[in-house]
Design an enzyme around this catalytic site. Structure first.
Site, PDB file in Angstrom:
ATOM      1  N   GLU A 126       4.201   5.450   0.748  1.00  0.00           N
ATOM      2  CA  GLU A 126       4.744   6.259   1.836  1.00  0.00           C
ATOM      3  C   GLU A 126       6.273   6.136   1.831  1.00  0.00           C
ATOM      4  O   GLU A 126       6.768   5.019   1.721  1.00  0.00           O
ATOM      5  CB  GLU A 126       4.213   5.799   3.194  1.00  0.00           C
ATOM      6  CG  GLU A 126       4.605   6.766   4.285  1.00  0.00           C
ATOM      7  CD  GLU A 126       4.052   6.387   5.669  1.00  0.00           C
ATOM      8  OE1 GLU A 126       3.352   5.376   5.787  1.00  0.00           O
ATOM      9  OE2 GLU A 126       4.347   7.115   6.613  1.00  0.00           O
ATOM     10  N   GLU A 270      -0.409   0.976   5.836  1.00  0.00           N
ATOM     11  CA  GLU A 270      -1.824   1.125   6.176  1.00  0.00           C
ATOM     12  C   GLU A 270      -2.681   1.715   5.066  1.00  0.00           C
ATOM     13  O   GLU A 270      -3.714   2.323   5.362  1.00  0.00           O
ATOM     14  CB  GLU A 270      -1.922   2.020   7.418  1.00  0.00           C
ATOM     15  CG  GLU A 270      -1.560   3.507   7.187  1.00  0.00           C
ATOM     16  CD  GLU A 270      -0.129   3.877   7.548  1.00  0.00           C
ATOM     17  OE1 GLU A 270       0.733   2.979   7.557  1.00  0.00           O
ATOM     18  OE2 GLU A 270       0.131   5.064   7.810  1.00  0.00           O
ATOM     19  N   GLU A 304      -1.784  -1.431  11.917  1.00  0.00           N
ATOM     20  CA  GLU A 304      -2.157  -0.925  10.588  1.00  0.00           C
ATOM     21  C   GLU A 304      -3.665  -0.662  10.539  1.00  0.00           C
ATOM     22  O   GLU A 304      -4.108   0.309   9.949  1.00  0.00           O
ATOM     23  CB  GLU A 304      -1.733  -1.893   9.485  1.00  0.00           C
ATOM     24  CG  GLU A 304      -0.245  -2.257   9.490  1.00  0.00           C
ATOM     25  CD  GLU A 304       0.703  -1.075   9.494  1.00  0.00           C
ATOM     26  OE1 GLU A 304       0.338   0.004   8.993  1.00  0.00           O
ATOM     27  OE2 GLU A 304       1.839  -1.223  10.023  1.00  0.00           O
ATOM     28  N   HIS A 307      -4.578   2.613  12.172  1.00  0.00           N
ATOM     29  CA  HIS A 307      -4.261   3.789  11.350  1.00  0.00           C
ATOM     30  C   HIS A 307      -5.491   4.295  10.589  1.00  0.00           C
ATOM     31  O   HIS A 307      -5.509   5.452  10.170  1.00  0.00           O
ATOM     32  CB  HIS A 307      -3.176   3.444  10.330  1.00  0.00           C
ATOM     33  CG  HIS A 307      -1.775   3.721  10.795  1.00  0.00           C
ATOM     34  ND1 HIS A 307      -1.401   4.895  11.415  1.00  0.00           N
ATOM     35  CD2 HIS A 307      -0.632   2.981  10.706  1.00  0.00           C
ATOM     36  CE1 HIS A 307      -0.104   4.849  11.685  1.00  0.00           C
ATOM     37  NE2 HIS A 307       0.387   3.704  11.271  1.00  0.00           N
TER      38      HIS A 307
HETATM   39 ZN   LIG Z   1       2.349   2.968  11.531  1.00  0.00          ZN
END
Ligand SMILES: [Zn+2]
Length: 882
Positions: A126, A270, A304, A307
Site C-alpha cells: 500500500e 492489514e 489492522e 480492516h
Molecule cells: Zn488502517
C-alpha cells in the site's frame, strides 16, 4: 527513484479498469539481490469498457520474459519500460499473461515493494508498492484471487509466508532450497498482497469464532523476542471477539498471522491474513514498554484486524476513497478501546489527538477534505484528516442516527458491498436507506476542508422562563476552496440547572429535543427552551459530537461549575481545559508585552475540585490535570505565534500549580504508590497515569526535594512506565541528576533499539538551546541509523514535531537542520523524508522573523532539482499562496 514532477490525479477522472484480473499466480524465488518473480495473470476485458490496449503499472522494474497463453511475445507486440508494460493490441478475450521480472530486495531503501528488514524478506504494497514487484493494473478496484509460491534457501528463510491458507510445502529437489504455496480464496486488490521469508520465532494460539470455526493465530518475531508477544496476542483475541459482538463480523480464513519487522515506514499493514507490523507495535514487556506502548499495541492490533472487513472484504474503489477504509476503521478501533478501557478517557485522548494534528492540518497550507478531489502523491494523504477526521465523520453518523439505526446501516453496508471496491457515496447511502433519512448535506463533511466554527450565545429570560441559544456556523476558506456551503452539524447539548441536574429540553412549540441533539443545517439558528426558571449553564457539543471549534459566552465561573457538575464527563474535562487554555493564551500575550505571566484562581479551584473527587477514575483525573500542550496554545493563538512566550506561559503555570496544589498532588502521589506487581490493564495504568501526572507537576519547581523524588522513582521503578515518567520529569530540569539518569538509561538499555528510541526522543524534546547540538551529535551515536525509520522518527521526528521552541529557534538553525535531513533522506526513503518535511507545514502562523526563516528553508527544498515526487508535493503545497 522517480524524480519526475508528480502528475495530478483527479477524482472526477475516474474510469473503470479496461482489463480485469481473475487470478494471479505468483512464483517468487527469493534471493538477496536477484529475486525472480514470475506472475501469471488471468486477464479478461472489462465488459463495461471499449476495446483498449493493456497497460500495466511498474516502478523500477526489469522485465526478463513475457509470454501470452504460453507463447513468447514478439518484441514488436509490446513496450516495456521500468514504469510501464504496454501491449497495444491484446486479444479481445480472456488470456493468460506470464511476466517475469528480476528485482533487488537489498537495494530497496524506500521500503516499498519487496525489501529486506534485517535478514527478513518482507513486502509493503500500500499504496502503490505492488508495481515494484511485477507489472500489474495496480489500482484497488482490480480484485483478484492470489496463489503465491515462495521459494528460498532453507537456512536463510526457513519461514515462508503469504496471504491466505497454506496449500503445500516441500523441498526443491537437488539443493538447499524449499518452497511454500499459499492460496487466498478472497479476491483482493494488489495493495493487500504480502509475503515474508526469514528466520523467525513464532507464538501460536487459537480462536474459536462465533460460528464455531477454529482459527490458528500466529505472531512471528525476531528469534528470542517471543516472550514479548503476549499482549499483542491477547489484544488480537479480544479484538476478534469484540468485532463479533459489536458488528457481527467473523474472521474468514483458517489462519491469521502477524509478522513484526524492525524496518517499516508506517505503524502496521492489514494485508489479508498476513499483517505486517512495525515491531514497536507488537513487542512489549513490563520492563521494556510503557502503558502508552501497551495501549498503542492493543489499538493497532485491533485496527489492522478490523480492516479484514472494513478495507479488505470491502475495499476502496480508488485512493480518493481512502477514508472509507481508514476513517471507518479508526472509528472501530476507538470504539473497541472505549469498550475495553474507559469511554470518557478514550474520547478525551482522541479529541486531544484530533486537535493536535488534524485541526492544525486544517488550519494550514496542507488542508484537504476527508475525501480529497485531487492528489499529486497518494503517499502524502495518509493524514490526520483522512484517518482522524474520517473517524469523526463516521461517529457523527452514529450521533445522528442513534446506535440501533447506525448498526442497521453498517449491516446493510456489509451485506450490500461484500467483495466489492466501494465509494463513500455507497457507504453513506446504506445509512440513508437504513434510517430513511436524507444525507445529501451530510456528504459535505467529505468534500469541504476546514474546521467549522460554531458561535453560541445563550440568553436567559427570567420573566418568560425561557432560555435562548443562538447558534451560527462558518467554515473558513482552505486551499482551493475559497467559499463553503453550510454543513449538517449534530450538536449534542444539555442545560445544567444550578443544582447540577440536566433540565428537560422543551422547545417553545412544545417539542422535546430528543437525546439532546440539535441538528444544524443553516448558517444560523435559534432555539428557545421553555420552563427554565433559573439561568442554566449550557453544556455544548457534549462528547465532542461534532469536530468543530466552539466559541461560547460561558465565563470561567460557569466553566468551573461544569467541571464539577456536568453529567457529560467529556465536558467536565473540556471545561477545565478551556479555562486553562484561555489563561495560557492571555499569559503568553502578557509575556510578549514584557509583563509577568498571569494566574487564575478559577483554574486552581476547578483543578482542586477534580483532584478531591474520589469518585472519578484516576485516568480521567490524569487527563484533567494534564495542561494544554504548547501546540494547543499556539493553535488557539492562531497567528503571529512566538513559541518561546508560549513555553514561558506554560512553564509558569506548571510552577504555579505545583506551588498552590503541592499538598494535594503529593498526597495523591504517595497514596497511589503500590507494591503490587505491574499489570498493563487499564485500571492499573490509570493509577500510574495519575501518579505520574502528579510527579510531572510536582517536578515543575525543579527544587531539590522535587528532583530527589523524581530520581528516587527513576531508580526504584519496577516497570518502564514509571521509570520513563521519572526520566521525563527530570529531563525538564537543568540539574546534574538529569545527566546521571540519562547516562544510566543509555547503559541499562543499550542493545534494545525500541527502548533507546525513547531515550533519543526524550533528549530531542528538551526545550533548551543546547538541544539542537545534542540532537546533531546523537545522529552519530552507534544506536542511531538514518536507514531505519523508527530511529529517524524517534530523534529527528521528535525534534521537529514535539519541540516547538527549538525546532522554531529564532536563528533558524532548527529549520536548517530539518531541511538538511530531509534532503539527505529523500533519495533513499522519500516517504519518510516527506513526512518529516510536513512538520514545517504551519510556518505561516509564526511571528514574522521566524516565518521568514522558515520560508527560506522551505525554498531551499523547492530549489533542489532532484526531489522525489513525495517531497515536491509537500514543499509546493507548503509554499503555495492560497
Ligand atoms: Zn488502517
Amino acid at each position: 527513484m522517480r524524480t519526475d514532477e508528480p502528475r495530478p490525479v483527479r477524482l472526477q477522472d475516474y474510469r473503470p479498469p479496461d482489463w480485469l484480473v481473475e487470478t494471479v499466480d505468483l512464483d517468487v524465488s527469493l534471493d538477496r539481490s536477484a529475486t525472480r518473480v514470475r506472475a501469471t495473470l488471468k486477464l479478461k476485458p472489462n465488459a463495461k469498457s471499449a476495446p483498449a490496449p493493456l497497460v500495466l503499472d511498474g516502478d523500477g522494474l526489469n522485465l526478463t520474459a513475457l509470454r501470452l497463453d504460453g507463447t513468447e511475445l514478439a518484441p514488436e507486440r509490446y513496450v516495456a519500460t521500468p514504469e510501464r508494460l504496454t501491449i497495444a493490441q491484446p486479444p479481445r478475450r480472456e488470456f493468460r499473461l506470464e511476466i517475469e521480472t528480476l528485482i533487488d530486495p537489498s537495494a530497496n531503501t524506500q521500503l516499498m515493494g519487496l525489501y529486506r528488514s534485517g535478514k527478513t524478506y518482507c513486502t509493503q504494497c500500500e499504496a502503490e508498492g505492488f508495481r515494484r514487484i511485477t507489472y500489474f493494473p495496480d489500482r484497488p478496484d482490480v480484485m483478484a484471487v492470489y496463489t503465491t509460491r515462495i521459494e528460498a534457501d532453507r537456512t536463510e528463510a526457513p519461514v515462508l509466508l503469504a496471504n491466505g491458507n497454506l496449500a503445500s510445502t516441500g523441498d526443491v529437489p537437488g539443493g538447499s532450497r524449499h518452497f511454500a504455496v499459499w492460496h487466498d480464496p478472497f479476491p483482493k486488490p494488489s495493495y493487500l498482497f504480502a509475503l515474508v521469508g526469514g528466520t523467525l520465532g513464532v507464538v501460536e494460539d487459537r480462536f474459536r469464532t462465533m460460528s464455531g470455526r477454529e482459527v490458528t493465530l500466529r505472531i512471528f518475531v525476531e528469534p528470542g523476542k517471543e516472550d514479548r508477544c503476549g499482549y499483542a496476542m491477547d489484544s488480537l483475541k479480544r479484538a476478534m471477539a469484540w468485532d463479533e459482538r459489536a458488528f457481527g463480523r467473523e474472521y474468514d480464513l483458517d489462519i491469521f498471522m502477524i509478522v513484526a519487522v524492525s524496518d517499516f515506514n508506517m505503524g502496521a499493514m492489514e494485508n489479508k491474513g498476513l499483517n505486517v507490523f512495525n515491531d514497536k507495535y507488537i513487542l512489549a514487556s513490563p520492563a521494556t514498554a510503557t502503558d502508552n506502548d501497551y495501549a498503542a499495541i492493543e489499538a493497532i492490533v485491533a485496527h489492522e484486524y478490523f480492516h479484514n472487513w472494513t478495507g479488505n472484504r470491502i475495499t476502496c474503489r480508488d485512493w480518493f476513497q481512502l477514508c472509507l477504509k481508514e476513517g471507518l476503521t479508526v472509528f472501530r478501533d476507538q470504539e473497541f478501546t472505549s469498550d475495553e478501557r474507559s469511554r470518557p478517557v478514550e474520547r478525551i485522548k482522541d479529541v486531544r489527538g484530533l486537535r493536535a494534528h488534524q485541526f492544525v492540518e486544517d488550519a494550514g497550507p496542507l488542508a484537504h477534505s476527508v475525501r480529497p478531489a485531487l492528489y499529486h502523491e497518494i503517499n502524502n494523504f495518509y493524514t490526520a484528516t483522512v484517518y482522524e477526521k474520517g473517524a469523526e465523520v463516521v461517529r457523527m453518523l452514529r450521533v445522528l442516527l442513534g446506535g440501533e439505526k447506525f448498526r442497521a446501516g453498517m449491516d446493510l453496508y456489509f451485506e450490500r458491498h461484500d467483495g466489492e471496491a466501494a465509494t463513500i457515496e455507497q457507504f453513506v447511502q446504506c445509512f440513508a436507506d437504513a434510517a430513511r433519512i436524507d444525507l445529501a448535506q451530510f456528504m459535505l463533511w467529505y468534500a469541504q476542508a476546514g474546521t467549522p466554527e460554531i458561535v453560541v450565545t445563550g440568553t436567559h429570560d427570567a420573566r418568560s422562563k425561557t432560555y435562548r441559544l443562538d447558534v451560527a456556523q462558518t467554515l473558513p476558506p482552505t486551499p482551493g476552496q475559497p467559499t463553503k456551503e453550510p454543513m449538517l452539524i449534530p450538536l449534542l447539548i444539555g442545560l445544567v440547572a444550578p443544582d447540577g441536574r440536566d433540565l428537560p429540553l422543551q422547545l417553545a412549540d412544545g417539542a422535546l429535543v430528543e437525546r439532546g441533539l440539535l441538528t444544524l443545517t443553516k448558517p444560523a439558528a435559534s432555539y428557545v427552551f421553555t420552563g427554565i426558571a433559573q439561568p442554566p449553564v449550557p453544556s455544548l457539543n457534549r462528547g465532542f459530537s461534532a469536530p468543530v471549534r466552539l466559541i461560547a459566552n460561558i465565563g470561567d465561573k460557569n466553566l468551573r461549575f461544569l467541571a464539577v457538575h456536568d453529567s457529560d464527563p467529556f465536558n467536565r474535562w473540556q471545561a477545565v481545559h478551556t479555562i486553562a487554555t484561555r489563561l495560557l493564551v492571555d499569559s503568553t500575550a502578557a509575556i510578549r508585552r514584557g509583563n509577568a505571566p498571569l494566574e487564575d484562581p478559577d483554574l486552581i479551584a476547578a483543578l482542586t475540585a477534580v483532584l478531591v473527587d474520589r469518585d472519578l477514575e484516576p485516568a480521567f483525573v490524569a487527563q484533567v490535570i494534564a495542561l494544554p500542550s504548547e501546540s494547543d496554545i499556539a493553535r488557539e493563538i492562531g497567528t503571529n505565534v512566538d513559541p518561546d512566550a508560549v513555553l514561558g506561559a506554560r512553564q509558569a503555570l506548571r510552577r504555579t500549580i505545583a506551588g498552590s496544589l503541592s499538598e494535594a498532588l503529593s498526597e495523591i502521589y504517595e497514596g497511589l504508590a503500590t507494591s503490587v506487581p505491574y499489570s498493563p490493564g487499564a485500571e492499573a495504568a490509570g493509577r500510574r497515569a495519575l501518579r505520574n501526572a502528579c510527579l510531572d507537576l510536582l517536578t515543575a519547581s525543579a527544587d531539590a526535594p522535587a528532583v530527589a523524588r523524581a530520581m528516587r522513582q527513576y531508580e526504584t521503578a519496577d516497570n518502564m512506565t514509571d521509570r520513563m515518567a521519572a526520566l521525563q520529569a527530570l529531563s525538564l530540569c537543568d540539574v546534574p541528576e538529569r545527566t546521571l539518569a540519562l547516562d544510566d538509561f543509555a547503559k541499562r538499555y543499550a542493545g534494545d533499539p525500541l527502548i533507546i528510541d525513547k531515550w533519543l526522543s526524550l533528549q530531542a524534546s528538551i526545550p533548551e538551546p543546547a538541544t539542537l547540538d545534542r540532537v546533531k551529535s546523537l545522529t552519530a551515536h552507534p544506536a542511531f541509523s538514518m536507514a531505519n525509520p523508527n530511529r529517524v522518527r524517534a530523534l529527528i521526528g521528535a525534534f521537529a514535531m514535539a519541540n516547538q521552541t527549538q525546532c522554531n529557534r529564532p536563528d533558524g538553525a532548527g529549520y536548517d537542520f530539518i531541511v538538511d535531513t530531509v534532503l539527505a533522506l529523500d533519495p533513499k526513503n522519500p516517504q519518510l523524508a516527506a513526512r518529516l518535511l510536513a512538520a514545517l507545514k504551519n510556518w505561516r502562523v509564526l511571528e514574522p522573523a521566524r516565518r521568514a526563516l522558515a520560508r527560506t528553508a522551505l525554498r531551499r527544498v523547492a530549489d533542489t532539482p532532484s526531489r522525489s515526487p513525495d517531497v515536491s508535493d509537500i514543499v509546493q503545497r507548503a509554499l503555495a499562496e492560497s
